[in-house]
Scaffold this active site. Sequence first.
Site: not given
Length: 108
Positions: A32, A35
């Site tokens: 991700c 993230c």
Amino acid sequence: MSSVTVISDKEFETEVLQADQPVLVYFWASWCGPCRLMSPTIDWAATTYADRLKVVKMEVDPNPETVKQYQVEGVPALRLIQNQQVLEATEGVIPKQKLIEILDTHFH
């Protein structure tokens, strides 16, 4: 130094649900990109609110039970949990200022 604890499904009950203080759970994934943007903010929150808040991070892929239980549909995601109740829930990247507003609502 970050005081973020990495946890898994099997530690969730002990580290979060039985905690004697509020817990900010940061759900993330290694694949991700957003993230990576959130991680410094989470580390900052762990340091800044260390006296009032416990911060844990949980990778979503190896921990499907907690992800399902807390209805995490996208990462990064945050759940602020106290006394086994979800006080706040967010999905997606939020700016540091928004995180400050969320935390200050509960810990002013």
